[in-house]
Design an enzyme around this catalytic site. Structure first.
Site, PDB file in Angstrom:
ATOM      1  N   LYS A  12       0.850  -1.209   0.000  1.00 49.45           N
ATOM      2  CA  LYS A  12       0.000   0.000   0.000  1.00 49.45           C
ATOM      3  C   LYS A  12       0.873   1.243   0.000  1.00 49.45           C
ATOM      4  O   LYS A  12       0.671   2.156  -0.814  1.00 49.45           O
ATOM      5  CB  LYS A  12      -0.888   0.004   1.245  1.00 49.45           C
ATOM      6  N   ASN A  13       1.871   1.272   0.905  1.00 42.90           N
ATOM      7  CA  ASN A  13       2.635   2.508   1.073  1.00 42.90           C
ATOM      8  C   ASN A  13       3.618   2.754  -0.046  1.00 42.90           C
ATOM      9  O   ASN A  13       4.144   3.857  -0.175  1.00 42.90           O
ATOM     10  CB  ASN A  13       3.323   2.509   2.443  1.00 42.90           C
TER      11      ASN A  13
ATOM     12  N   CYS B 284      -4.423  12.764  12.406  1.00 48.75           N
ATOM     13  CA  CYS B 284      -5.161  11.502  12.334  1.00 48.75           C
ATOM     14  C   CYS B 284      -5.078  10.860  13.710  1.00 48.75           C
ATOM     15  O   CYS B 284      -4.448  11.392  14.624  1.00 48.75           O
ATOM     16  CB  CYS B 284      -4.595  10.605  11.250  1.00 48.75           C
TER      17      CYS B 284
ATOM     18  N   ARG C 249       0.884  14.560  12.876  1.00 50.91           N
ATOM     19  CA  ARG C 249       1.394  14.260  11.529  1.00 50.91           C
ATOM     20  C   ARG C 249       1.483  15.499  10.644  1.00 50.91           C
ATOM     21  O   ARG C 249       0.843  15.632   9.623  1.00 50.91           O
ATOM     22  CB  ARG C 249       0.552  13.160  10.891  1.00 50.91           C
TER      23      ARG C 249
ATOM     24  N   LEU D  53       8.000  19.210   6.898  1.00 53.29           N
ATOM     25  CA  LEU D  53       9.246  18.784   6.227  1.00 53.29           C
ATOM     26  C   LEU D  53       9.038  18.662   4.712  1.00 53.29           C
ATOM     27  O   LEU D  53       9.944  18.955   3.926  1.00 53.29           O
ATOM     28  CB  LEU D  53       9.734  17.461   6.805  1.00 53.29           C
TER      29      LEU D  53
ATOM     30  N   ASP E 255       4.700   0.360  12.009  1.00 51.45           N
ATOM     31  CA  ASP E 255       3.440  -0.188  11.491  1.00 51.45           C
ATOM     32  C   ASP E 255       3.215  -1.632  11.908  1.00 51.45           C
ATOM     33  O   ASP E 255       2.160  -2.200  11.608  1.00 51.45           O
ATOM     34  CB  ASP E 255       3.403  -0.095   9.957  1.00 51.45           C
TER      35      ASP E 255
ATOM     36  N   ARG F 131      -8.561  -0.241   4.457  1.00 47.06           N
ATOM     37  CA  ARG F 131      -7.596   0.712   3.911  1.00 47.06           C
ATOM     38  C   ARG F 131      -6.276   0.023   3.574  1.00 47.06           C
ATOM     39  O   ARG F 131      -5.570   0.424   2.668  1.00 47.06           O
ATOM     40  CB  ARG F 131      -7.326   1.828   4.930  1.00 47.06           C
TER      41      ARG F 131
HETATM   42  C1  EPZ Z   1       4.463   6.757   6.207  1.00 47.59           C
HETATM   43  O1  EPZ Z   1       3.734   7.830   6.781  1.00 47.59           O
HETATM   44  C2  EPZ Z   1       3.491   5.594   6.136  1.00 47.59           C
HETATM   45  N1  EPZ Z   1       2.354   5.961   5.302  1.00 47.59           N
HETATM   46  C3  EPZ Z   1       2.998   5.244   7.548  1.00 47.59           C
HETATM   47  O2  EPZ Z   1       2.164   4.106   7.437  1.00 47.59           O
HETATM   48  C4  EPZ Z   1       4.219   4.886   8.396  1.00 47.59           C
HETATM   49  O3  EPZ Z   1       3.801   4.619   9.718  1.00 47.59           O
HETATM   50  C5  EPZ Z   1       5.217   6.059   8.402  1.00 47.59           C
HETATM   51  O4  EPZ Z   1       5.575   6.384   7.035  1.00 47.59           O
HETATM   52  C6  EPZ Z   1       6.488   5.737   9.172  1.00 47.59           C
HETATM   53  O5  EPZ Z   1       7.111   4.618   8.602  1.00 47.59           O
HETATM   54  C7  EPZ Z   1       2.501   5.942   3.958  1.00 47.59           C
HETATM   55  O6  EPZ Z   1       3.563   5.663   3.429  1.00 47.59           O
HETATM   56  C8  EPZ Z   1       1.295   6.306   3.151  1.00 47.59           C
HETATM   57  P1  EPZ Z   1       6.692  10.041   8.250  1.00 47.59           P
HETATM   58  P2  EPZ Z   1       4.374   9.324   6.763  1.00 47.59           P
HETATM   59  O7  EPZ Z   1       6.665  11.290   7.467  1.00 47.59           O
HETATM   60  O8  EPZ Z   1       5.177   9.518   5.548  1.00 47.59           O
HETATM   61  C9  EPZ Z   1       6.867  13.373  11.601  1.00 47.59           C
HETATM   62  C10 EPZ Z   1       0.254   2.801   7.776  1.00 47.59           C
HETATM   63  O9  EPZ Z   1      -0.231   2.277   8.777  1.00 47.59           O
HETATM   64  N2  EPZ Z   1       6.777  14.330  10.481  1.00 47.59           N
HETATM   65  O10 EPZ Z   1       7.837   9.087   8.057  1.00 47.59           O
HETATM   66  O11 EPZ Z   1       3.295  10.284   7.076  1.00 47.59           O
HETATM   67  C11 EPZ Z   1       5.589  12.587  11.774  1.00 47.59           C
HETATM   68  O12 EPZ Z   1       4.680  13.301  12.571  1.00 47.59           O
HETATM   69  C12 EPZ Z   1       0.792   4.212   7.842  1.00 47.59           C
HETATM   70  O13 EPZ Z   1       0.376   2.239   6.650  1.00 47.59           O
HETATM   71  C13 EPZ Z   1       6.937  15.696  10.736  1.00 47.59           C
HETATM   72  O14 EPZ Z   1       7.142  16.111  11.875  1.00 47.59           O
HETATM   73  O15 EPZ Z   1       5.348   9.219   8.022  1.00 47.59           O
HETATM   74  C14 EPZ Z   1       6.091  11.327  12.442  1.00 47.59           C
HETATM   75  O16 EPZ Z   1       6.226  11.580  13.825  1.00 47.59           O
HETATM   76  C15 EPZ Z   1       0.594   4.830   9.215  1.00 47.59           C
HETATM   77  N3  EPZ Z   1       6.863  16.562   9.694  1.00 47.59           N
HETATM   78  C16 EPZ Z   1       7.479  11.120  11.844  1.00 47.59           C
HETATM   79  O17 EPZ Z   1       7.855  12.389  11.284  1.00 47.59           O
HETATM   80  C17 EPZ Z   1       6.651  16.137   8.410  1.00 47.59           C
HETATM   81  O18 EPZ Z   1       6.620  16.983   7.493  1.00 47.59           O
HETATM   82  C18 EPZ Z   1       7.540  10.080  10.730  1.00 47.59           C
HETATM   83  O19 EPZ Z   1       6.532  10.406   9.793  1.00 47.59           O
HETATM   84  C19 EPZ Z   1       6.498  14.757   8.172  1.00 47.59           C
HETATM   85  C20 EPZ Z   1       6.575  13.874   9.221  1.00 47.59           C
END
Ligand code: EPZ
Length: 425
Positions: free
Chosen positions: A22-23, A118, A123, A127, A309, A401
């Protein structure tokens, strides 16, 4: 709303086919916006999130055809009819933000709704925005949208170091950089297999990328990208989830298409817990060794660390392990919502901030429980399969989902699960 009814299970036996990730697919689909040539994705998963991304791309004027029962996606975006990703779609799925970078790179403008938070955390997307600003994007945040413009000459290559690892921000910046003028270097970039998969697809489209899978990715911008046909990488989170089914219930299950390299840290923890994982010519064969599962401490981390995850699903296993285990959740600030639901089934879990201490119990008892987010929902099903009696999981739309045909796949190895449609509940 639909419910899933689970009855405690004896040992499982058989095989589970693992779908495309999915991701990965949610990042690959927006790549169609980078070119006016056709992009075909094979091994695509059949999930509601994929349908939501399809709806979003179509709202921008892209063509997305779902073929072969949804396993092939044929995408193309000649001239975008719109550059506005509307809140009504974005709020349903945060990955919608991944159209921002490609639209900016291709057409120099984009209006994308901010996704909002969410269940598992705030989230933010700061960045994503900072990386695009480093490439010259002018961003104006107002009325809940990012109004973005590229400089007249288009985005330009930049050196950008992420202050913390972000999968989505890395993906947005990576896609934008493929058409930027000059060289982009992304430091402290995410290393997930989904990033590697996206880079391989972009390279097949003519992008010049090096270093994916390491912390530093270097991209030489090109004038234009061509189309490609790309197979979506195996879903390591679905894989890890189903590996836990025989771990919880006993027996032996072969996960078809599974690869150890996608989940090395997770497999090490399974081994410590007393679960055997054997690589076969078709995937990964998983069985519980003799005796009770052992407690294991886990700290989630960006790849190649233990995946956040899979934290909820692994907690379900630790509820039945011998001794105490400490689970540290370092990625999201509110990702223990499955704990109170597991406690309704007799689990002993103490949550303090980002840490959950699980004291294993001899048995779990079935109960009515509520899914709160995608991964929590499946941890409750796993717990129900190992519990005595019946477990009723409500709000299973979360499941749809990220898990295709979950009832069919689990029944295929002997699990006693069934789905009650809303009208039946
Ligand atoms: C991706 O989310 C995945 N989703 C998530 O999977 C997964 O848990 C996550 O990566 C971590 O591996 C998809 O790929 C669609 P991040 P993403 O940006 O990209 C903070 C599932 O269950 N952050 O790596 O949103 C954020 O709050 C889902 O399939 C900022 O602060 O995750 C988090 O604490 C859930 N500013 C950390 O970084 C930003 O601009 C990691 O988030 C972006 C992120």
């Amino acid at each position: 709303m639909d419910q899933i009814i689970v009855h405690g299970n004896g040992p499982l036996k058989g095989e589970i086919p693992i779908a495309g990730a999915k991701n990965a697919c949610l990042a690959l689909m927006p790549a169609t916006l980078l070119t006016d040539q056709p992009l075909t994705l094979t091994n695509a998963p059949r999930l509601s999130d994929i349908r939501t991304m399809t709806e979003l791309l179509q709202s921008l004027g892209a063509e997305v055809a779902s073929l072969q029962d949804g396993q092939v996606l044929a995408l193309s975006s000649h001239d975008l009819a719109s550059h506005r990703a509307d809140y009504d779609i974005v709020r349903k799925m945060r990955a919608s933000i991944l159209v921002l970078g490609p639209m900016l790179a291709r057409d120099g403008r984009a209006e994308v709704s901010l996704p909002g938070g969410c269940a598992i955390g705030a989230r933010p997307v700061d960045l994503h925005l900072r990386a695009l600003e480093a490439m010259g994007a002018e961003l104006d945040l107002r009325d809940g949208y990012v109004h973005a413009k590229a400089p007249s000459g288009g985005l330009r290559g930049a050196v950008f170091e992420f202050p913390l690892v972000s999968v989505g921000a890395t993906e947005n910046a990576l896609m934008a950089a493929t058409l930027a003028r000059g060289t982009t270097v992304l430091k402290n970039a995410a290393r997930e297999p989904e990033i590697v998969d996206l880079a391989q697809c972009l390279r097949a489209m003519g992008a010049q990328i090096e270093g994916e899978g390491t912390g530093t990715i270097t991209i030489e911008g090109v004038q234009a990208l061509r189309g490609a046909t790309h197979p979506v990488v195996t879903d390591r989170i679905e894989l890890g989830t189903y590996m836990l089914a025989p771990a919880m219930c006993g027996g032996e299950v072969e996960c078809l298409g599974g690869r150890i390299d996608l989940l090395a840290a997770f497999c090490e923890k399974l081994d410590e817990a007393g679960i055997s994982v054997e690589e076969t010519s078709r995937g990964l064969k998983v069985a519980r060794r003799n005796g009770r599962v052992r407690s294991v401490d886990v700290t989630t981390a960006p790849f190649p660390g233990f995946p956040t995850d899979l934290q909820a699903q692994f907690m379900a296993l630790m509820c039945l392990a011998e001794g105490k285990s400490v689970l540290e959740e370092t990625i999201f600030e509110n990702r223990f919502m499955h704990a109170p639901e597991l406690m309704r089934m007799g689990a002993r879990i103490d949550v303090h901030g980002g840490q959950a201490v699980v004291t294993g119990v001899d048995k779990l008892r079935g109960a009515p429980v509520m899914a709160t987010d995608l991964r929590a929902s499946v941890s409750l099903i796993l717990a129900g399969m190992a519990a005595e009696g019946q477990t009723t999981v409500s709000r299973v739309y979360h499941l749809d989902r990220g898990y295709e045909h979950v009832v069919r796949k689990l029944r295929g190895v002997g699990a006693h699960v069934e789905r009650l449609k809303e009208e039946q509940t």
